[in-house]
Design a protein around this motif. Sequence first.
Motif, PDB file in Angstrom:
ATOM      1  N   SER A   1      -6.443  -8.842   7.074  1.00 38.75           N
ATOM      2  CA  SER A   1      -6.251  -9.476   7.868  1.00 38.75           C
ATOM      3  C   SER A   1      -5.667 -11.089   8.159  1.00 38.75           C
ATOM      4  O   SER A   1      -5.237 -11.373   9.388  1.00 38.75           O
TER       5      SER A   1
ATOM      6  N   GLU B   1     -11.126 -10.799  -1.314  1.00 36.89           N
ATOM      7  CA  GLU B   1     -11.195  -9.796   0.218  1.00 36.89           C
ATOM      8  C   GLU B   1     -12.321  -9.423   0.692  1.00 36.89           C
ATOM      9  O   GLU B   1     -12.421  -7.892   0.468  1.00 36.89           O
TER      10      GLU B   1
ATOM     11  N   GLY C   1      -2.195  -7.285   3.592  1.00 39.31           N
ATOM     12  CA  GLY C   1      -1.462  -5.829   3.878  1.00 39.31           C
ATOM     13  C   GLY C   1      -0.829  -5.966   5.226  1.00 39.31           C
ATOM     14  O   GLY C   1       0.942  -5.940   4.720  1.00 39.31           O
ATOM     15  N   GLY C   2      -1.295  -5.330   6.122  1.00 34.28           N
ATOM     16  CA  GLY C   2      -0.669  -5.481   6.813  1.00 34.28           C
ATOM     17  C   GLY C   2       0.718  -6.161   7.640  1.00 34.28           C
ATOM     18  O   GLY C   2       1.863  -5.504   7.528  1.00 34.28           O
TER      19      GLY C   2
ATOM     20  N   GLY D   1      -7.700  -4.996   6.572  1.00 39.21           N
ATOM     21  CA  GLY D   1      -6.863  -4.136   7.860  1.00 39.21           C
ATOM     22  C   GLY D   1      -7.356  -3.918   9.306  1.00 39.21           C
ATOM     23  O   GLY D   1      -7.546  -2.818  10.010  1.00 39.21           O
TER      24      GLY D   1
ATOM     25  N   LYS E   1       0.764  -1.131   0.191  1.00 34.13           N
ATOM     26  CA  LYS E   1      -0.024  -0.234  -0.101  1.00 34.13           C
ATOM     27  C   LYS E   1       0.974   1.342   0.397  1.00 34.13           C
ATOM     28  O   LYS E   1       2.250   1.402  -0.363  1.00 34.13           O
TER      29      LYS E   1
ATOM     30  N   HIS F   1      -8.494  -2.972  -6.373  1.00 31.91           N
ATOM     31  CA  HIS F   1      -8.648  -3.647  -4.451  1.00 31.91           C
ATOM     32  C   HIS F   1      -9.076  -2.909  -4.152  1.00 31.91           C
ATOM     33  O   HIS F   1      -9.969  -1.784  -4.862  1.00 31.91           O
TER      34      HIS F   1
HETATM   35  C1  PEP Z   1      -4.438  -5.986   1.608  1.00 30.41           C
HETATM   36  O1  PEP Z   1      -5.094  -5.073   1.348  1.00 30.41           O
HETATM   37  O2  PEP Z   1      -5.154  -6.236   0.558  1.00 30.41           O
HETATM   38  C2  PEP Z   1      -5.490  -6.310   2.812  1.00 30.41           C
HETATM   39  C3  PEP Z   1      -5.497  -8.129   2.520  1.00 30.41           C
HETATM   40  O3  PEP Z   1      -4.907  -5.916   3.940  1.00 30.41           O
HETATM   41  P1  PEP Z   1      -4.863  -6.676   5.644  1.00 30.41           P
HETATM   42  O4  PEP Z   1      -4.357  -7.713   5.529  1.00 30.41           O
HETATM   43  O5  PEP Z   1      -4.258  -5.488   6.545  1.00 30.41           O
HETATM   44  O6  PEP Z   1      -6.407  -6.807   6.549  1.00 30.41           O
END
Ligand code: PEP
Length: 252
Positions: free
Chosen positions: A213, A167, A234-235, A173, A11, A95
């Motif tokens: 997540s 997703e 993401g994180g 997030g 990101k 996304h």
């Molecule tokens: C993402 O940005 O595609 C995502 C799944 O973020 P996170 O893993 O932080 O939930």
Amino acid sequence: MRRPMIAGNWKLNKTIAEACDLSTTLAQQLADVTAVDIIIAPVFTALSSVAATIKNSPVKLAGQNCYPVETGAFTGEVSPLMLKDAGCDYVIIGHSERRQLLDETDGFINQKMLKALEAGLKPILCVGETLQEREGNQILEVLTAQIKDGLVNLSADQMAEVVIAYEPVWAIGTGKTASDEQAQEAHSFIRGMLQGLFNQQVATQTRILYGGSVKPANVDGLMAMDDIDGALVGGASLKAEDFMRLVRFQAQ
Ligand code: PEP
């Protein structure tokens, strides 16, 4: 049969130096991995520097977005050809942050899919319902529209290059992960759709990643599900230790 994939979406994080630090660590410490596709998606400004640090390693590069035109008067945009030129093999398309914050439509996302494929990039198409849509029992309706409209005019042959990421927006997030069963149910529905839209081979061969997540504590359970072929993260992709643990998942 389907090769697992763990993809990190960085990101809007990390300077060029920070991005190169992380990619260098991943390239070195994941050098022995042969059975998993490992993808990282840094910000555009870091792409070519990061590309140099992962050369000859199993780590591959993705753009976080692209614009569906090769060149021209489109201030601030980046084309699939330019991502290829910077060293990308993949591009994340549609996304939920772009769908929600920048009003990207399925039609626009479809144009990006076609242009990315034309440029030789492998698109990772993101789909998923919001909390409101889940609570309103609209999950299947939303997924149907996103998949059907996002894949218009793609051929069955082109689908060999496409990865889909389910997703659920409420899990991105937020620290809330879909349960293994909730994710499996959506993945199985998407695979069924691919059979209807294309054919059995496309349904069987297309990789469907889960995103929302994903972390070391839940990756193994998710990866043990029949229709979950990987994760878009993401994180947890911003920390070398966590991301490396995800790549070394232990599905039972
Ligand atoms: C993402 O940005 O595609 C995502 C799944 O973020 P996170 O893993 O932080 O939930």
